[in-house]
Design a protein around this motif. Structure first.
Motif, PDB file in Angstrom:
ATOM      1  N   GLY A 212       2.292  -6.111   3.292  1.00  0.00           N
ATOM      2  CA  GLY A 212       1.807  -5.214   2.254  1.00  0.00           C
ATOM      3  C   GLY A 212       0.849  -4.170   2.796  1.00  0.00           C
ATOM      4  O   GLY A 212       0.808  -3.037   2.299  1.00  0.00           O
ATOM      5  N   ARG A 213       0.087  -4.545   3.812  1.00  0.00           N
ATOM      6  CA  ARG A 213      -0.839  -3.601   4.435  1.00  0.00           C
ATOM      7  C   ARG A 213      -0.106  -2.391   5.018  1.00  0.00           C
ATOM      8  O   ARG A 213      -0.658  -1.303   5.124  1.00  0.00           O
ATOM      9  CB  ARG A 213      -1.621  -4.335   5.530  1.00  0.00           C
ATOM     10  CG  ARG A 213      -2.682  -3.509   6.224  1.00  0.00           C
ATOM     11  CD  ARG A 213      -3.663  -4.386   6.974  1.00  0.00           C
ATOM     12  NE  ARG A 213      -3.044  -5.176   8.026  1.00  0.00           N
ATOM     13  CZ  ARG A 213      -3.040  -6.522   8.058  1.00  0.00           C
ATOM     14  NH1 ARG A 213      -3.586  -7.203   7.073  1.00  0.00           N
ATOM     15  NH2 ARG A 213      -2.494  -7.169   9.059  1.00  0.00           N
ATOM     16  N   HIS A 214       1.144  -2.588   5.366  1.00  0.00           N
ATOM     17  CA  HIS A 214       1.941  -1.512   5.954  1.00  0.00           C
ATOM     18  C   HIS A 214       2.931  -0.897   4.951  1.00  0.00           C
ATOM     19  O   HIS A 214       3.846  -0.176   5.348  1.00  0.00           O
ATOM     20  CB  HIS A 214       2.687  -2.027   7.188  1.00  0.00           C
ATOM     21  CG  HIS A 214       1.773  -2.364   8.327  1.00  0.00           C
ATOM     22  ND1 HIS A 214       1.379  -1.444   9.271  1.00  0.00           N
ATOM     23  CD2 HIS A 214       1.138  -3.516   8.644  1.00  0.00           C
ATOM     24  CE1 HIS A 214       0.557  -2.016  10.130  1.00  0.00           C
ATOM     25  NE2 HIS A 214       0.393  -3.277   9.774  1.00  0.00           N
TER      26      HIS A 214
ATOM     27  N   LYS B 179       0.818  -1.219   0.000  1.00  0.00           N
ATOM     28  CA  LYS B 179       0.000   0.000   0.000  1.00  0.00           C
ATOM     29  C   LYS B 179       0.850   1.267   0.000  1.00  0.00           C
ATOM     30  O   LYS B 179       1.979   1.278   0.509  1.00  0.00           O
ATOM     31  CB  LYS B 179      -0.907   0.013   1.233  1.00  0.00           C
ATOM     32  CG  LYS B 179      -2.120  -0.879   1.133  1.00  0.00           C
ATOM     33  CD  LYS B 179      -3.067  -0.606   2.286  1.00  0.00           C
ATOM     34  CE  LYS B 179      -4.367  -1.385   2.130  1.00  0.00           C
ATOM     35  NZ  LYS B 179      -5.318  -1.070   3.228  1.00  0.00           N
TER      36      LYS B 179
ATOM     37  N   ASP C  97      -1.831   5.460   2.941  1.00  0.00           N
ATOM     38  CA  ASP C  97      -2.987   4.600   3.218  1.00  0.00           C
ATOM     39  C   ASP C  97      -2.691   3.495   4.222  1.00  0.00           C
ATOM     40  O   ASP C  97      -3.541   2.637   4.478  1.00  0.00           O
ATOM     41  CB  ASP C  97      -3.486   3.962   1.912  1.00  0.00           C
ATOM     42  CG  ASP C  97      -4.004   4.996   0.928  1.00  0.00           C
ATOM     43  OD1 ASP C  97      -4.336   6.112   1.366  1.00  0.00           O
ATOM     44  OD2 ASP C  97      -4.066   4.682  -0.277  1.00  0.00           O
ATOM     45  N   THR C  98      -1.495   3.485   4.775  1.00  0.00           N
ATOM     46  CA  THR C  98      -1.140   2.453   5.750  1.00  0.00           C
ATOM     47  C   THR C  98      -1.646   2.833   7.141  1.00  0.00           C
ATOM     48  O   THR C  98      -1.890   4.013   7.428  1.00  0.00           O
ATOM     49  CB  THR C  98       0.383   2.235   5.799  1.00  0.00           C
ATOM     50  OG1 THR C  98       1.030   3.481   6.142  1.00  0.00           O
ATOM     51  CG2 THR C  98       0.902   1.755   4.452  1.00  0.00           C
ATOM     52  N   PRO C  99      -1.790   1.852   8.035  1.00  0.00           N
ATOM     53  CA  PRO C  99      -2.270   2.148   9.397  1.00  0.00           C
ATOM     54  C   PRO C  99      -1.351   3.120  10.126  1.00  0.00           C
ATOM     55  O   PRO C  99      -0.144   3.148   9.895  1.00  0.00           O
ATOM     56  CB  PRO C  99      -2.264   0.773  10.072  1.00  0.00           C
ATOM     57  CG  PRO C  99      -2.374  -0.207   8.946  1.00  0.00           C
ATOM     58  CD  PRO C  99      -1.623   0.405   7.804  1.00  0.00           C
TER      59      PRO C  99
ATOM     60  N   ALA D 295       0.107 -10.280   2.785  1.00  0.00           N
ATOM     61  CA  ALA D 295      -1.017  -9.436   3.194  1.00  0.00           C
ATOM     62  C   ALA D 295      -0.646  -8.555   4.384  1.00  0.00           C
ATOM     63  O   ALA D 295      -0.940  -7.350   4.392  1.00  0.00           O
ATOM     64  CB  ALA D 295      -2.226 -10.312   3.531  1.00  0.00           C
ATOM     65  N   ILE D 296       0.012  -9.135   5.382  1.00  0.00           N
ATOM     66  CA  ILE D 296       0.351  -8.380   6.596  1.00  0.00           C
ATOM     67  C   ILE D 296       1.357  -7.283   6.285  1.00  0.00           C
ATOM     68  O   ILE D 296       1.163  -6.114   6.641  1.00  0.00           O
ATOM     69  CB  ILE D 296       0.906  -9.332   7.675  1.00  0.00           C
ATOM     70  CG1 ILE D 296      -0.169 -10.320   8.131  1.00  0.00           C
ATOM     71  CG2 ILE D 296       1.429  -8.535   8.874  1.00  0.00           C
ATOM     72  CD1 ILE D 296       0.352 -11.443   9.009  1.00  0.00           C
TER      73      ILE D 296
ATOM     74  N   GLU E 266       2.214  -2.647  13.588  1.00  0.00           N
ATOM     75  CA  GLU E 266       1.766  -4.028  13.798  1.00  0.00           C
ATOM     76  C   GLU E 266       2.995  -4.900  14.002  1.00  0.00           C
ATOM     77  O   GLU E 266       4.002  -4.747  13.318  1.00  0.00           O
ATOM     78  CB  GLU E 266       0.947  -4.526  12.605  1.00  0.00           C
ATOM     79  CG  GLU E 266       0.427  -5.942  12.768  1.00  0.00           C
ATOM     80  CD  GLU E 266      -0.481  -6.386  11.632  1.00  0.00           C
ATOM     81  OE1 GLU E 266      -0.927  -7.545  11.633  1.00  0.00           O
ATOM     82  OE2 GLU E 266      -0.744  -5.555  10.731  1.00  0.00           O
TER      83      GLU E 266
ATOM     84  N   GLN F 176       0.026 -15.119   3.744  1.00  0.00           N
ATOM     85  CA  GLN F 176      -0.300 -14.332   4.937  1.00  0.00           C
ATOM     86  C   GLN F 176       0.670 -13.175   5.122  1.00  0.00           C
ATOM     87  O   GLN F 176       0.268 -12.040   5.409  1.00  0.00           O
ATOM     88  CB  GLN F 176      -0.287 -15.229   6.176  1.00  0.00           C
ATOM     89  CG  GLN F 176      -1.487 -16.143   6.306  1.00  0.00           C
ATOM     90  CD  GLN F 176      -1.512 -16.882   7.631  1.00  0.00           C
ATOM     91  OE1 GLN F 176      -0.649 -16.680   8.490  1.00  0.00           O
ATOM     92  NE2 GLN F 176      -2.494 -17.744   7.815  1.00  0.00           N
TER      93      GLN F 176
END
Length: 401
Positions: free
Chosen positions: A251-253, A208, A212-214, A248-249, A218, A245
């Motif tokens: 890439g989200r960040h 991302k 757009d990341t948290p 996804a984890i 994490e 997994q």
């Protein structure tokens, strides 16, 4: 005169490999073309690809689900070797080529083909990887590369295919050339050919944008056994699930983007964009665990081995005597590389923040500066004298001369 009677063609369903089918038959006199599409986790539905091969004139259309083999026997080996070409590229695309070559050779032997073929052009690395790997696995097989020899432009290639019922591709607004598998994506061409141009966000899918990341970090824990990743956050995973997994984890960040000038094997520089979230995290975690479980001399010596290993893979020498010898060395070093690494994922960064292992070489009572310190400080003086003796003698001799 026919170059071959029966050919197994590495098939993606794209323009070049589709046109290869009638071209091999009509221009080179091949009697039968069998296509092979390998599922390496690229995310595409391969049944339409299989049907398209028949429509283009294939006598047989094979689809192989090779995802688990790809991760277990190729990616995990590379992770044990911390393989990073030019210290930046984790070989996500390159690792798939020797596996596809192996599948081609096996299919050729099963179906009695006297040649295999691919759709690589004469400008990239993949032609070398396929040709050399196939020669290593079966030197008696001919390797045909129509797209390297036919000299047609993109437009001419499409027009040639239309003559044989291959529909022209739907025109895309995207000018990029993209290759994807479960380990990551490679993106090139279009505006990316200008090294000064920032990659537009549209080229990225797996990692991302930072905006757009948290806004909170994490933490993720990866467990290894003898250098092989086995668990995510304490949960045992099969190879495909583990990589999926972590993609996804991480890439989200926004973790796993690479923008680099790459030295291709054919002698040109290429601007390459990669996404490889899981692979980048796994190599970083594995290398850190090695720093806890391997002696200093092995760790330091292995760094040179890793560079050579990465170059061999990038240059298409997966099936080579030197690579085989390096594999033996790497595997021996991994016997005690077991444990867990904790990483903090935040705003495009993966940072190792903890590590533990039953084989840890870290001795707290020797490293501490507290009251539990067991290190013999008096021994340091003699050690320093002996260690520095060659330098002392050299200095004295130079002053006398």
């Amino acid at each position: 005169m026919a170059r071959a009677k029966k050919v197994v063609l590495a098939y993606s369903g794209g323009v070049d490999t589709s046109v290869c089918i009638p071209y091999l038959k009509n221009e080179w006199g091949v009697e039968e073309v069998i296509t092979l599409a390998a599922d390496l986790g690229q995310g595409d539905e391969l049944e339409p690809v299989r049907k398209k091969a028949f429509q283009a004139g294939a006598s047989e259309s094979l689809v192989e689900d090779a995802r688990e083999i790809f991760v277990r026997d190729y990616a995990f080996d590379a992770i044990q070797a911390n393989a990073m070409y030019e210290d930046r590229y984790p070989l996500s695309t390159a690792l798939g080529r020797p596996l596809i070559a192996k599948l081609l050779v096996e299919a050729a032997e099963k179906y009695g083909a006297d040649a295999v073929a691919h759709g690589c052009t004469g400008k990239g690395n993949d032609q070398v990887r396929f040709d050399v790997a196939i020669a290593a696995l079966n030197p008696d097989l001919k390797v045909l590369a129509p797209a390297r020899e036919w000299g047609m432009s993109r437009e001419a290639t499409i027009a040639y295919g239309e003559r044989f019922g291959i529909p022209a591709p739907v025109k895309k607004s995207s000018p990029y050339s993209i290759d994807r598998n479960i380990l990551g994506r490679s993106i090139e061409a279009g505006s990316l050919e200008d090294p000064w141009v920032e990659p537009p966000e549209e080229v990225f899918v797996m990692a991302k944008p930072i905006a757009d990341t948290p806004d909170e970090p994490e933490y993720v824990e990866v467990g290894f056994e003898q250098g092989i990743p086995k668990t995510v956050n304490g949960n045992a995973c099969d190879p495909v699930t583990l990589v999926t997994q972590l993609n996804a984890i991480a890439g989200r960040h926004g973790v796993g983007r690479i923008d680099m000038m790459e030295n291709r094997l054919v002698g040109i520089k290429s601007r390459e964009i990669y996404e490889a979230p899981a692979l980048m995290v796994l190599i970083q975690a594995h290398r850190d665990l090695e720093s806890l479980t391997l002696t200093a001399d092995i760790t330091q010596y292995k760094r040179g081995i890793e560079q050579t290993y990465s170059q061999l893979v990038y240059n298409g020498l997966w099936y080579s005597p030197l690579k085989e010898a390096l594999d033996a060395f790497v595997r021996q070093t991994q016997e005690r590389v077991s444990g867990t690494v904790r990483l903090k994922l935040f705003k495009g960064h993966a940072t190792v923040v903890g590590r533990q292992s039953p084989n840890s070489l870290y001795a707290a009572d020797m490293a501490t500066y507290g009251e539990q310190d067991q290190f013999d400080h008096k021994a340091a003086e003699g050690f320093i004298y002996v260690w520095g003796l060659p330098t002392r003698i050299w200095s004295e001799q130079r002053r006398r001369s």
